[in-house]
Design a protein around this motif. Structure first.
Motif, mmCIF file in Angstrom:
data_model
loop_
_atom_site.group_PDB
_atom_site.id
_atom_site.type_symbol
_atom_site.label_atom_id
_atom_site.label_comp_id
_atom_site.label_asym_id
_atom_site.label_seq_id
_atom_site.Cartn_x
_atom_site.Cartn_y
_atom_site.Cartn_z
ATOM 1 N N ALA A 38 0.822 -1.211 0.000
ATOM 2 C CA ALA A 38 0.000 0.000 0.000
ATOM 3 C C ALA A 38 0.853 1.257 0.000
ATOM 4 C CB ALA A 38 -0.930 -0.009 1.215
ATOM 5 N N TYR A 39 2.122 1.124 0.332
ATOM 6 C CA TYR A 39 3.024 2.271 0.406
ATOM 7 C C TYR A 39 4.247 2.056 -0.481
ATOM 8 C CZ TYR A 39 0.289 3.868 4.393
ATOM 9 O OH TYR A 39 -0.732 4.308 5.201
ATOM 10 N N ALA A 40 4.982 3.127 -0.713
ATOM 11 C CA ALA A 40 6.141 3.108 -1.607
ATOM 12 C C ALA A 40 7.358 2.530 -0.894
ATOM 13 C CB ALA A 40 6.420 4.518 -2.119
ATOM 14 N N MET A 334 1.565 -0.856 13.622
ATOM 15 C CA MET A 334 0.198 -0.995 14.155
ATOM 16 C C MET A 334 -0.320 0.319 14.706
ATOM 17 S SD MET A 334 -1.369 -3.996 14.014
ATOM 18 C CE MET A 334 -2.360 -4.385 15.474
ATOM 19 N N GLY A 335 0.525 1.022 15.452
ATOM 20 C CA GLY A 335 0.059 2.189 16.183
ATOM 21 C C GLY A 335 -0.186 3.413 15.334
ATOM 22 N N CYS A 336 0.548 3.533 14.198
ATOM 23 C CA CYS A 336 0.488 4.787 13.441
ATOM 24 C C CYS A 336 -0.451 4.740 12.246
ATOM 25 C CB CYS A 336 1.879 5.198 12.983
ATOM 26 S SG CYS A 336 2.509 4.208 11.606
ATOM 27 N N ALA A 395 8.055 6.439 9.677
ATOM 28 C CA ALA A 395 6.723 5.985 9.294
ATOM 29 C C ALA A 395 5.895 7.137 8.740
ATOM 30 C CB ALA A 395 6.019 5.359 10.494
ATOM 31 N N TRP A 396 5.978 8.300 9.368
ATOM 32 C CA TRP A 396 5.227 9.458 8.885
ATOM 33 C C TRP A 396 5.698 9.870 7.497
ATOM 34 C CZ3 TRP A 396 1.068 11.840 8.416
ATOM 35 C CH2 TRP A 396 0.973 13.202 8.116
ATOM 36 N N LEU A 397 6.992 9.785 7.250
ATOM 37 C CA LEU A 397 7.516 10.048 5.913
ATOM 38 C C LEU A 397 6.905 9.077 4.902
ATOM 39 C CD1 LEU A 397 9.631 11.345 3.940
ATOM 40 C CD2 LEU A 397 11.200 9.537 4.673
ATOM 41 N N LEU A 398 6.894 7.794 5.233
ATOM 42 C CA LEU A 398 6.348 6.791 4.321
ATOM 43 C C LEU A 398 4.849 6.982 4.118
ATOM 44 C CD1 LEU A 398 6.791 4.247 2.611
ATOM 45 C CD2 LEU A 398 6.404 2.888 4.683
ATOM 46 N N GLN A 399 4.132 7.336 5.172
ATOM 47 C CA GLN A 399 2.683 7.489 5.061
ATOM 48 C C GLN A 399 2.284 8.635 4.138
ATOM 49 O OE1 GLN A 399 2.241 7.089 9.540
ATOM 50 N NE2 GLN A 399 0.277 6.247 8.892
ATOM 51 N N GLN A 400 3.184 9.548 3.902
ATOM 52 C CA GLN A 400 2.923 10.613 2.944
ATOM 53 C C GLN A 400 3.143 10.150 1.502
ATOM 54 O OE1 GLN A 400 4.665 14.551 4.362
ATOM 55 N NE2 GLN A 400 5.455 13.165 5.923
ATOM 56 N N HIS A 401 3.498 8.860 1.328
ATOM 57 C CA HIS A 401 3.803 8.338 0.003
ATOM 58 C C HIS A 401 3.099 7.003 -0.229
ATOM 59 C CE1 HIS A 401 7.009 11.253 0.786
ATOM 60 N NE2 HIS A 401 7.016 11.427 -0.512
#
Length: 460
Positions: A38-40, A334-336, A395-401
């Motif tokens: 689901a992510y890059a 799990m948490g983010c 994780a926050w960096l990845l979640q933006q992608h």
């Protein structure tokens, strides 16, 4: 590989490392196969490894400013494979990740929670809260009686490790999620001036003569120091008595020496101080206040070793209410909101994590890049550095992608991926992957195989 996602990841990474006005060029990418996710994830693998390699090139350039840095090439499929496993035994089965029988995801009364019980004291904490059970099914019945958030807190209060599955939106509203979003990817502090070092910075082994004291565990920190060792650094890893990582010894400790010290004992503490006085770099992966409680706060470290590159990484971030909470890659996912997004993406009825422990591996390469940048600043600006990163911020960096429509088709191993030689370890022989990064004139190689804790004395 999605070029736009890679370019966006690169921009955020290199600006965090060097600033907006000192850009590093994007590497060339070849063999662009990617994970299905689901992510890059593969883009994250290629760019984080690329950043560490570009940081090495920039450090080398300080010794020969008249020559431009050579172009860097990253093999995306190989970079992805390094996020899986780099060493493959040939005379025995490859070690599986040793998960405790009770570790994993459980359905609660109102959602899902992950229990991390690999360490003996973490399993005891779980049993203190939920009781001892004959098997996983019996434990699952007990977990279903709890609300996920209440069980998560009870586990933490007992000294254990757990994470409720949250959505990304819920994490962004959470006080810790908000604290992580306010943190920079690389949190830098300049320390006191220091004398110019006499590092040779030879192109073939640029870190030869640089001493790295390694206080890291499991994956992220050891990935960072493994990369530094591949460039010639003298890496001495210190483990506490009784520490074991049997599934990772061959994978992570190649190129390093490993000693055992108990920092609560006076004699071992004095030996550690002696090592610190000679160290150029300290890499640690403890919770935010762990070194301070041992008496080694940032000021003490710099006093012992002026100009030290003090590089630290933790799980949940360096600010906020969870800054001292125990955590691992799987718990942060799990948490983010990553596991919940994977569940939606795969249309599953249970949490779906990333295909690899990408937060660990990417954070490791970012940490290595930070060390190399700190060494460059030591030479060009004449001071030491303190730098902090976290799995949650990666994780926050990845979640933006997110991966979008083209989510990758998977990574297929090939025989040509392996080095054309055997690696002999204390456990047998095997093969290691070729380096995924190519910096002309600077091979990434390990001069020693993996080894067990206590294989070497606690001396340089």
């Amino acid at each position: 590989m999605d070029s736009k996602l890679a370019a966006s990841l690169w921009q955020q990474m290199q600006q965090g490392l060097r600033g907006r006005d000192d850009a590093l060029p994007l590497p060339a990418f070849v063999d662009r196969a990617t994970f299905s996710s689901a992510y890059a994830v593969s883009e994250l693998a290629a760019t984080s490894l690329g950043l560490a390699t570009q940081a090495a090139a920039a450090l080398i350039a300080t010794s020969r400013p008249e020559f431009p840095s050579p172009p860097i090439t990253i093999n995306v499929r190989l970079a992805s494979r390094w996020f899986q496993q780099s060493f493959h035994p040939l005379n025995r089965a490859a070690p599986a990740m040793m998960w405790d029988a009770f570790a994993g995801d459980y359905r609660s009364r109102d959602g899902w929670i992950r229990l991390h019980t690999n360490a003996a004291h973490h399993r005891l904490a779980m049993e203190q809260v939920l009781g001892a059970h004959a098997d996983r099914a019996a434990l699952a019945q007990q977990v279903q009686q709890w609300q996920a958030s209440e069980l998560e807190q009870a586990m933490i209060d007992a000294g254990g490790c757990a994470a409720e599955m949250r959505s990304a939106a819920a994490w962004q509203r959470h006080p810790q999620g908000q604290a992580v979003q306010r943190e920079p990817l690389f949190s830098w502090q300049t320390t006191q001036p220091a004398a110019a070092p006499d590092w040779p910075l030879a192109g073939a082994r640029p870190l030869m003569g640089i001493k790295v004291l390694d206080l890291t565990r499991i994956i992220a920190g050891p990935v960072a120091t493994r990369f530094l060792a591949s460039l010639g650094a003298s890496v001495l890893r210190i483990d506490p008595p009784g520490w074991q990582e049997p599934t990772l010894d061959e994978e992570i400790s190649c190129g390093k020496r490993r000693a055992v010290l108990d920092l609560t004992q006076p004699a071992d503490r004095e030996q550690f101080i002696h090592l610190l006085r000679e160290a150029d770099v300290l890499v640690h992966g403890y919770r935010a206040d762990a070194l301070e409680r041992l008496g080694f706060d940032a000021q003490t470290l710099q006093a012992l070793s002026p100009g030290l590159i003090d590089a630290g990484l933790n799980a949940w971030g360096w600010q906020g209410p969870w800054r001292n909470r125990r955590g691992f890659d799987s718990l942060v996912q799990m948490g983010c909101g990553i596991a919940e997004r994977g569940m939606q993406w795969q249309q599953s009825d249970k949490p779906v994590p990333l295909p690899v422990q990408a937060l660990d591996h990417a954070s490791g390469y970012l940490l290595a890049a930070a060390v190399l940048e700190g060494l460059r600043r030591r030479i060009t600006e004449g001071h030491g550095s303190q730098v902090r990163l976290s799995l949650a911020r990666t994780a926050w960096l990845l979640q933006q992608h997110p991966a979008g429509q083209n989510a990758g088709s998977g990574i297929v191993p090939q025989v040509k991926d392996n080095q054309p030689c055997y690696e002999l370890t204390p456990w047998g022989f095997g093969v290691r992957l070729q380096a995924a990064a190519w910096l002309p004139g600077t091979p990434q190689i390990f001069v020693t195989p993996g080894c067990a804790p206590g294989s070497h004395p606690a001396t340089w």
